[in-house]
Design a protein around this motif. Structure first.
Motif, short mmCIF file in Angstrom:
data_model
loop_
_atom_site.label_atom_id
_atom_site.label_comp_id
_atom_site.label_asym_id
_atom_site.label_seq_id
_atom_site.Cartn_x
_atom_site.Cartn_y
_atom_site.Cartn_z
N ASP A 180 51.52 11.71 66.66
CA ASP A 180 51.90 12.93 65.93
C ASP A 180 51.51 14.19 66.70
O ASP A 180 50.57 14.17 67.49
N ASP A 181 52.23 15.27 66.45
CA ASP A 181 51.90 16.59 67.03
C ASP A 181 51.77 16.51 68.55
O ASP A 181 50.90 17.16 69.14
N GLU A 237 59.96 17.48 65.49
CA GLU A 237 59.41 17.99 64.23
C GLU A 237 59.80 19.46 64.03
O GLU A 237 60.00 20.20 64.99
MG MG Z 1 53.32 16.25 62.97
#
Ligand code: MG
Ligand code: C2E
Ligand code: MG
Ligand code: MG
Length: 284
Positions: A180-181, A237
């Motif tokens: 993630d990220d 995202e």
């Molecule tokens: Mg994220």
């Protein structure tokens, strides 16, 4: 609680109300009580297959139900939950509720839909992570391949041999693992060869920078290319504009997530999202 909240209250949580107001102590007291009383609510945000122009899954995003009925955004209580260790029981609740919600949605819709659940460093560090995941799947009846665990680079920074072994075990059983990220943490390409990552999620700050900061387009291109060459998925995202959507499609991102498609919504709204209007956002 999700049912009781209904549509009109879904967007009531408001960072402006809570950003400055909540001292960390009050948040921790509210958080402890919320856990005891199970006062969390999950919202779900669609993850869209860009080539198929269809929702393939949802990310579960937790909110805290305050005494006055407002929903508090995670940025205001996750740090406290992490410091206090309460993130572990909270995370278990999130995992179990998300598996149960999506198993039900699969039955009702007849569609094969995945659910992504955020797992914090403290959860990943526990020796019972794999067991916790396994019982959430067994008790909900959700299929292994329908669950994705989202971990940040910072969470993996603290990972030890036990974490690695458990993640390998989860992957071997068909559970997906997303990084993630991506690009915002202690970025190291080593994570991609050490851990059994099945998807990279390009952080929304890079998507937001497309057309604004010249370097960001190059970064998104590099990450989508890296994912493609590694044979893993790539989720862009924070897609908010048609231009950002067009750019990430042109760069070959397989999946997208963002306000352009939908904000996170209560579980009761998910069936509505699965019918046509998504095509409008995709310009089809
Ligand atoms: Mg994220
Ligand atoms: P994340 O996992 O990166 O989740 C995506 C965040 O970006 C969500 O914020 C989502 O609402 C927001 N977002 C999605 N699309 C857009 C967009 O187009 N524009 C903008 N500006 N934002 C967008 P949210 O729900 O406030 O969650 C924030 C963070 O809190 C999450 O970031 C995650 O790190 C953490 N979090 C949320 N739920 C959980 C949970 O159950 N467990 C743990 N450990 N962390 C969680
Ligand atoms: Mg996430
Ligand atoms: Mg993020």
């Amino acid at each position: 609680h999700a049912k009781r909240l209904g549509k009109d209250r879904s967007e009531l949580y408001d960072s402006r109300l809570h950003a400055n107001a909540l001292a960390s102590q009050r948040t921790e007291a509210a958080l402890r009580r919320a856990i005891e009383e199970n006062r969390f609510v999950l919202h779900y945000q669609p993850i869209v297959s860009l080539p198929q122009q269809a929702i393939v899954g949802f990310e579960a995003l937790v909110r805290l139900l305050d005494d006055d009925g407002t929903l508090i955004a995670p940025q205001h209580f996750i740090p406290v939950a992490e410091e206090s260790g309460l993130i572990v029981p909270m995370g278990t609740w999130v995992l179990r509720q998300a598996c149960s919600d999506i198993a039900t949605l699969q039955r009702v819709s007849g569609m094969r839909l995945a659910v992504s659940v955020n797992v914090s460093a403290a959860q990943a560090a526990r020796h019972d992570l794999a067991d916790t995941v396994a019982s959430a799947l067994t008790d909900s009846g959700l299929d292994e391949r329908s669950l994705c665990i989202e971990l940040t680079e910072s969470a993996l920074l603290e990972a030890d041999e036990s974490t690695l072994a458990q993640l390998n075990d989860l992957r071997a059983r068909g559970i997906q693992i997303s990084l993630d990220d991506f690009g915002t943490g202690y970025s190291s390409l080593t994570y991609l060869r050490t851990f059994p990552v099945s998807n990279i999620k390009v952080d929304r700050s890079f998507v937001a920078g497309i057309g604004v900061r010249p370097g960001d387009l190059a970064i998104v291109r590099a990450v989508t290319g890296l994912a493609r060459d590694l044979g893993i998925g790539c989720v862009a995202e924070g897609i908010e504009t048609p231009r950002q959507l067009a750019e990430v499609i042109a760069l070959g991102a397989q999946y997208g997530q963002g306000y352009l498609f939908s904000r996170p919504v209560p579980v009761t709204d998910l069936l509505d999202l699965l019918v046509p209007p998504l095509r409008t956002a995709l310009g089809a």
